[in-house]
Every structure is written in structure tokens, then in C-alpha cells.
Design a protein around this motif. Structure first.
Motif, PDB file in Angstrom:
ATOM      1  N   VAL A  91     -68.923 -41.757  20.577  1.00 28.34           N
ATOM      2  CA  VAL A  91     -67.821 -41.219  19.861  1.00 28.34           C
ATOM      3  C   VAL A  91     -66.701 -41.872  19.931  1.00 28.34           C
ATOM      4  CG1 VAL A  91     -66.575 -38.890  19.052  1.00 28.34           C
ATOM      5  CG2 VAL A  91     -69.312 -39.052  20.017  1.00 28.34           C
ATOM      6  N   VAL A  92     -65.974 -42.325  18.833  1.00 24.15           N
ATOM      7  CA  VAL A  92     -64.553 -42.887  18.756  1.00 24.15           C
ATOM      8  C   VAL A  92     -63.736 -41.767  18.184  1.00 24.15           C
ATOM      9  CG1 VAL A  92     -63.285 -45.033  18.264  1.00 24.15           C
ATOM     10  CG2 VAL A  92     -65.581 -45.171  18.539  1.00 24.15           C
ATOM     11  N   VAL A  93     -62.496 -41.270  18.892  1.00 26.27           N
ATOM     12  CA  VAL A  93     -61.777 -40.312  18.358  1.00 26.27           C
ATOM     13  C   VAL A  93     -60.416 -41.073  17.989  1.00 26.27           C
ATOM     14  CG1 VAL A  93     -60.685 -38.166  19.006  1.00 26.27           C
ATOM     15  CG2 VAL A  93     -62.842 -38.655  20.033  1.00 26.27           C
ATOM     16  N   GLY A  94     -59.793 -40.544  16.911  1.00 34.31           N
ATOM     17  CA  GLY A  94     -58.671 -41.194  16.471  1.00 34.31           C
ATOM     18  C   GLY A  94     -57.599 -40.391  17.304  1.00 34.31           C
ATOM     19  N   ASN A  95     -56.017 -41.001  17.213  1.00 35.20           N
ATOM     20  CA  ASN A  95     -55.184 -40.620  18.121  1.00 35.20           C
ATOM     21  C   ASN A  95     -54.082 -40.025  17.256  1.00 35.20           C
ATOM     22  OD1 ASN A  95     -54.149 -42.985  16.702  1.00 35.20           O
ATOM     23  ND2 ASN A  95     -52.886 -43.559  18.756  1.00 35.20           N
ATOM     24  N   ARG A  96     -54.364 -39.511  16.028  1.00 34.90           N
ATOM     25  CA  ARG A  96     -53.311 -38.981  15.068  1.00 34.90           C
ATOM     26  C   ARG A  96     -53.773 -37.820  14.293  1.00 34.90           C
ATOM     27  NH1 ARG A  96     -50.670 -42.600  10.023  1.00 34.90           N
ATOM     28  NH2 ARG A  96     -48.813 -41.449   9.830  1.00 34.90           N
TER      29      ARG A  96
END
Length: 762
Positions: free
Chosen positions: A207-212
Motif C-alpha cells: 500500500v502506498v498512501v498519499g501525504n495530502r
């Protein structure tokens, strides 16, 4: 952190891992082998072998993307969530290594961008531009390109997609190099409650999560574009104050992208969509669960039920029938009732002497109203058509039938031979000891001859038997084969030929090859954004199988064989159907439902299916035991079919565990979670309920700026989100030593939402 994936993870649970590192990095590797022998010159005794470890670099197979949140094209209240993407390859974020970074540092990031923050690409909805790899890597004095060393398995002419950001936007939204590892993690979930999609049997995902956090639109929904980008070759500018030189923009390889709209109200998020499904049974004052059965909606104006014909028509519609145009053999046009295999009520078993041998024999005529029920006749014709369309099944059926004829002929020969007298043949029934004696002889002596060449006895050796004293040989064989023990022995003899036939029929019983218009004959039965429950009509399925087995019947012997062996074939197909998804967990239904071959299920036509392709479905008994699922498939992007073995007391739909949301509550607060109260969080521990007694105000305290929406992780700073959350846990009495990506993901989890439907009481 757990050392290896679990093998007994319960349904609905998950394990979190900081990362999942590959054994080898991508690139060209060389294996050298040499020998050293004392006192001997071994200079030429060696070998070298080169091999390439491939990993995505400039492009990504779309099949690797399992799901995204927010769903592609959706509109909803997303201002409190961090967008994320779930990948079926658990190694992917760590398969490449950034220069100057540890192996555990991902090379991927998910950027959440407003449409006006991108340069060029106006001909693409996600603003992606395309170029050949060689052209993309060419130096540019205006656009900063990644300093990437192309792998040997990538050609300069290979295509790639990229996005272009102004340098100011790049610095404002991209994670810093030290923050990257907290925005990717690996997780393991039990996939038993998922539709089959070729997923990893271990349930491992990255899983890759956004930072915004997306901002909610004020005058209308705000469009956002999410890009999964490669940061390889851009390490030098992943800092607070990068030096871009003469460059005014930055180009990044885009491996996946989608758009969504952030609005202040709920429109197409999971909760809003599912509540819309439940709202179907609410008329403004009370709930009507019966509206969720699969059948035509109540006609407007309603049918006059004061007349016998009106009452009959009304009852037919309630029972799931649809009036269809029908042309009789003489050419007249009329109508007939039709109901598919998915019914809103339990149908009693049809009393019939044997299998249907023709479609006409399956027609049901209503004397009182002069109308035909063509349901079973259509099923028979569909089974025959599907069998004729599959050459492999036809060949398997021919081989099985040929072997069966040999056995049947041998039995007929033995039963009419002098090995048994007329009295013994007449006594072949299950309630006599002769049956047991005969079975013993069959096992010990007769079966040695069955299948082998039959040597007819000399005419003088066969005693004359009066026709009036011997029963019909076919009747004798049919009665004999009806015995379960005999059938089991015959099944064992023909097992090799029966298995492929039963396997094909198993898929037929679960309706895999059946055209959808036979399941739902009228689109009004399953309108958009609807959920419909049903039972599986075993009479319809029997007719379907009869039609399939009718292929290639050209003689009375074929007919006799089908009648004799029908139950054996059907029972074998049913057993194969129940084991088709045997890898799924779940219990068998109560014994009474097993005996009746009771199967129930539902059809879901909704954007919930399209937006959450890995939607979790669970059929539960009264004690919350998981009931076995026989079939769970997406028939179309927005259409899901589920078949349960038996009837569940509850049906639960929920967001997938591997794709739940990340973010804060509506007040910007973060519930503090600790799987084991008072103990340190260990990655790989089962996710439990929140036990820490407090929440932490994450927003807007941990943003880079109040209006940016970009999370300031800054793991090396006491004011960054990572240390803020770690300190809040310690203050709540639940310290977490070595706070890592898995711990960070755990704290940001917005638990999957679920809805539960309860079966109506009788």
C-alpha cells in the motif's frame, strides 16, 4: 515485525508489516563459479552466467493495481482521508533503491494534485504525457528529468507516461526523502470473503498512501488527480529547500493515475452508496424488507386481484415470474410465464419420474388459465445449447457414456445369463438379503468381467426361461443400480471418465456459463443501485443438467443409460460444485439444508462494486460463524453475484480490509490505537479495537501549512506528525518503541465501514 506471513489468519483480520524486501535488487547479475584444487592449475575450471532481475521502472502493468481510494471517478466527502493505492505485488515499493537511501526506503510516492497544479497533458483526463523512454531521459534545461540509469531489459523506444509539475508545486506536495518509508507498508489479509481475481493466496498486498488531504470544494466538487510516481533519480530535490538551477518544472514517471472529486457532502462514498441500497426498503415511514427480493417491482397501477386471473397474475409476479412473449408451434403469438434459477421463494422439489428427455417434456401447462410455464423448458434448452457449444464437454460425455454402456451391457448380460435365476433377479431390491448376496458376487466375480470382453455362452448352456417369469432386464438393472452401495461401486469404476463431466456440470450448477438474461430476464428486476436476494431453484438446475446430458443421445440405450445414471452424475456434479471454491473458509449449512441442496445468494448492482472491486462479503450464521461461499464473482464492473451454501442468518458487506481508508475524523482528530493494552505495538499482531483512552488533534497541527493539506511527517523533528503521534501514544500510557511505518498506518486507519442484513424470520 513478523518474520513471515501468517498461515491461519482469520477472515476479517489483517497483519501490518513495515515493508517486504526482495531478495535481489533489479538489474543484471552475474554468477561466477570456480574450482581450486591443491597442486593443480585450475585457471580454466570455472563458469560465468549472467541473469537479469526485472522490476517495473518506466511502466507498470495495470493488473498490479488492485484498488484505489477514493475510487476512480467518484465524488464524495474526502477532506478527512489520505488517498491511497493497493497493489497486488507486495514487493513493489521496495524493488528499487533510491541513491543514498536504505533498502527499506520506497522508490514510489502517491501525489495528490489539483488539476491546475499540473503542466501540459491537457488531452488526458489525468494530465499524463507520453514519450519514448530515450526521449524522456534526454537532458532539458527547463524541465528537470530524473537521473535514472535504464535497466538492460528496457529499450529506448519503450513508451512511458509522465507528469510535469512546476518546481514550487513539486516542493510543496512531494514527500521528503526521510518521510517516504512512513507512506508505504505491506499488509496481509485473509481473502476468503473476496471475489476471485487471481489474488495472492497468502493475501499479501503493498500500500502506498498519499501525504495530502484533499480540500472540499466550496462552490462545487474540487477535482483532484492522484499519481503513483517514481522518485528514482530525484533524490537530490526531495529536501525542504532544493536547488533546481535553471529548471522551472520537474518531470516524474507516472505509473498509475486516477481522478476523483472532493465535495463537502456525501454522494458516492461507501456509506452514502450502501445507505442508498438500504433506502430501497424504506417508504418514508416504515421499512419493507420484502422489497429486496429478486422480482419485478409492483405494477402501477396495481393488479386487480378480485378476479381469479388477476389474483393468479399477482401471485406469479410475487413468486418471481415474468410474462414473456411466446410463439406456439402452430404459429400463434401468446405469452408464457418464465422464472429463472434465482427465485424469491423456496421451490418444492418437482415430482417427476426421471430426467427430462426433451424441452417439451419440461413445459408446464396451467389448465385453469390456459397459460404455459416455460421456465424449466428454457433451462433444458439452455443446458443443451451450452453443452453443444463446448467441444471438450461433448468429448468427455461421449467417453463417459461409452464406458457406462459397457458396464450397463455387462450387467444386462449377466442378469439375463444363467448366473442368476429369475427368482434372484425379481428379488433385486434394497430390502432383501439377496441384494447383499448379489452385491458380493458383483464385487468378487462379476466386476472382474465387467468392462472386459463378454464371451457369450454356448446356446446349449443357456436354460430356457419363460418370458412370463423374468422381469424386464432394464427394470432389473435400474432397480439394482438404485442401491447406494451399487452406485458407489459403479461410480468407482467410471471415476476417471466421470470426473471431467462432473467438473463441467459443477460450473453449470453454479451458473458460470449461463447467459445473464436467463438469470434476470427483465432489467427492472435489477435496476441501478439495487441489492436483490434470492434462493437457487433446484428444479431449474435439474432441467439445466438434463439438457446438457441430452447431447449425443441417439438410441433407446442412450436414453436408458441417462435415466439409470442420472442421479449418480448429478450427485457427483453437486459434490464438485460444493468443493469448487474449497480453498475458502466457512462451514457447511445445517444438515437439513445440506439434504435439500439449499443455496441462496444475492445480486448487487451498484457503484459500490465498481469503486470497491475487492468488496468483502460474509454470510454468517446466528452465532456469527462464517457460512461457506460457493461463488462470488463480478459479472460486470458494477455487478456482483454471490451464492451461499445454505441460508445465512446475516449477510455483511464491508470495505475490504486491505483497502480501508486512512485519515482523521470530521474534527481532525486521530483515535489512538493499541492492539494490546499497556504493551508495545508489535507489527504482525492482530488489529484490535482502540484501547488508548484519548485522541490526538492531528489537523491542522501537523500540516506543512494550514491551507496546503500536506501532512508534515518530518520523522526527525519533534513537531512532525510521526513524533507527534508517537508522543501522544506514550502520553496515553501506550508507548510504541521503534515507531515504524506499520505503526503509523495503524494509527491512521479509518476502520472499514460495513452494513449487515438480517434474514427475515419465518
Amino acid at each position: 515485525m513478523a518474520d513471515s506471513p501468517a498461515t491461519d489468519l482469520p477472515v476479517g483480520d489483517l497483519q501490518l508489516y513495515d515493508n517486504y524486501l526482495p531478495a535481489l535488487s533489479p538489474g543484471t547479475w552475474r554468477i561466477e563459479v570456480s574450482h581450486t584444487l591443491a597442486g593443480v592449475d585450475t585457471g580454466s575450471l570455472g563458469a560465468t552466467q549472467e541473469f537479469v532481475v526485472s522490476a517495473p521502472q518506466f511502466a507498470l502493468d495495470p493488473a498490479v493495481v488492485l484498488s484505489q481510494y477514493p475510487p476512480a471517478g467518484s465524488t464524495g466527502s474526502f477532506a478527512q482521508v489520505l488517498p491511497h493505492i493497493v497493489l497486488t505485488d507486495p514487493l513493489l515499493p521496495w524493488e528499487r533503491q533510491l541513491t543514498g537511501a536504505a533498502q527499506a526506503q520506497p522508490w514510489l510516492a502517491l501525489l495528490v494534485l489539483r488539476d491546475d497544479e499540473l503542466v501540459g497533458g491537457t488531452d488526458s483526463p489525468t494530465r499524463v504525457q507520453t514519450a519514448a523512454v530515450g526521449d524522456f531521459r534526454a537532458p532539458d534545461s527547463v524541465v528537470l528529468k530524473p537521473a535514472v540509469t535504464k535497466e538492460d531489459d528496457v529499450a529506448d523506444t519503450d513508451p512511458c507516461g509522465f507528469v510535469e509539475l512546476p518546481t514550487a508545486v513539486f516542493t510543496a506536495v512531494t514527500p521528503r526523502l526521510a518521510e517516504l518509508r512512513f507512506l508505504s507498508h505491506c499488509r496481509q489479509v485473509n481473502i476468503a470473503d473476496k471475489a476471485e481475481q487471481g489474488l495472492d493466496a497468502n493475501g499479501l498486498f503493498s500500500v502506498v498512501v498519499g501525504n495530502r488531504f484533499p480540500a472540499a470544494g466550496t462552490s462545487g466538487p474540487q477535482k483532484y488527480v492522484a499519481h503513483l510516481v517514481s522518485l528514482e533519480g530525484l533524490e537530490s530535490v526531495l529536501v525542504d529547500q532544493p536547488d533546481f538551477g535553471t529548471h522551472t518544472s520537474v518531470a516524474l514517471i507516472s505509473l498509475a493515475s486516477w481522478i476523483f472529486n472532493s465535495a463537502p457532502d456525501q454522494q458516492q462514498d461507501f456509506r452514502g452508496l450502501v445507505e442508498g441500497l438500504v433506502g430501497q426498503e424504506f417508504d418514508g415511514t416504515s421499512y419493507h424488507p420484502t422489497e429486496l427480493w429478486l422480482r419485478l417491482p409492483t405494477p402501477t397501477p396495481p393488479i386487480d386481484t378480485t378476479s381469479p386471473a388477476g389474483a393468479e397474475a399477482s401471485q406469479r409476479l410475487l413468486d418471481g415470474f415474468v410474462p414473456m412473449s411466446y410463439q406456439v408451434r402452430t404459429g400463434e403469438q401468446t405469452f408464457a410465464w418464465y422464472r429463472g434459477p434465482l427465485t424469491p421463494l423456496l421451490t418444492p422439489p418437482l415430482d417427476r419420474p426421471g430426467p427430462f428427455l426433451t424441452a417439451d417434456s419440461a413445459l408446464i401447462y396451467s389448465d385453469g388459465f390456459g397459460v404455459l410455464d416455460a421456465s424449466l423448458a428454457v433451462a433444458w434448452g439452455a443446458g443443451r445449447a451450452l453443452a453443444l457449444a463446448d467441444r471438450g464437454f461433448g468429448q468427455s460425455l461421449f467417453v463417459f457414456r461409452q464406458r457406462g454402456h459397457q458396464l450397463t451391457d455387462a450387467l444386462l448380460e449377466r442378469l439375463t445369463s444363467d448366473a442368476f435365476n429369475a427368482t434372484q433377479i425379481a428379488q433385486l431390491s434394497t430390502d432383501t438379503t439377496v441384494q447383499t448376496d448379489f452385491l458380493t458376487m458383483l464385487s468378487a466375480d462379476l466386476l472382474q468381467q465387467i468392462g472386459g470382453p463378454t464371451v457369450p455362452p454356448a446356446p446349449s448352456a443357456r436354460p430356457a426361461v419363460a418370458a412370463s417369469t423374468d422381469p424386464d432386464p432394464q427394470t432389473a438393472v435400474r432397480d439394482f443400480v438404485a442401491d447406494p452401495d451399487v452406485r458407489a461401486q459403479i461410480a468407482d469404476l467410471v471415476q476417471a471418465e466421470l470426473t471431467p463431466v462432473a467438473s463441467w456440470l459443477a460450473r453449470l450448477l453454479l451458473l458460470y456459463p449461463a447467459p445473464f438474461n436467463l438469470l434476470v430476464p427483465d432489467s427492472r428486476m435489477l435496476a441501478p443501485e439495487t441489492l436483490r436476494f434470492f434462493y437457487l431453484d433446484q428444479n431449474w438446475l435439474h432441467a439445466l443438467v438434463d439438457g446438457a446430458l441430452s447431447v449425443g443421445m441417439a438410441s433407446s440405450r442412450d436414453t436408458f443409460f441417462q435415466q439409470t445414471m442420472h442421479d449418480l452424475v448429478h450427485d457427483s456434479a453437486l459434490a464438485a460444485a460444493q468443493a469448487l471454491r474449497d480453498q475458502l473458509v466457512g462451514v457447511s449449512p445445517p444438515a437439513a439444508e445440506v439434504a435439500e441442496n439449499l443455496v441462496s445468494g444475492f445480486l448487487l448492482r451498484s457503484d459500490v462494486v465498481a469503486g470497491w472491486p475487492n468488496l468483502a462479503v460474509r454470510g454468517l450464521l446466528a452465532d456469527d460463524t462464517l457460512l461457506k461461499v460457493l461463488r462470488l464473482d463480478r459479472l460486470a464492473p458494477d455487478l456482483l453475484l454471490c451464492l451461499f451454501w445454505g441460508v445465512p442468518d446475516h449477510v455483511e458487506l464491508s470495505e475490504p480490509q486491505e483497502g480501508f481508508r486512512f485519515g482523521v475524523d470530521d474534527d481532525g482528530q486521530l483515535p489512538l490505537r493499541q492492539p494490546t493494552a499497556g504493551a508495545a505495538t508489535t507489527l504482525g499482531t492482530q488489529l484490535g479495537t482502540p484501547t488508548a483512552p484519548t485522541t490526538y488533534q492531528l489537523l491542522p497541527a501537523a500540516l506543512r501549512s494550514a491551507d496546503s493539506g500536506v501532512l508534515d511527517l518530518a520523522p526527525d523533528s519533534a513537531t512532525g506528525a510521526v513524533q507527534r503521534i508517537s508522543a501522544a501514544l506514550a502520553a496515553a500510557g501506550a508507548p510504541v518503541p521503534n515507531f515504524g511505518p506499520g505503526d503509523f498506518a495503524l494509527q491512521l486507519v479509518k476502520s472499514p465501514e460495513a452494513i449487515r442484513f438480517t434474514a427475515q424470520s419465518d
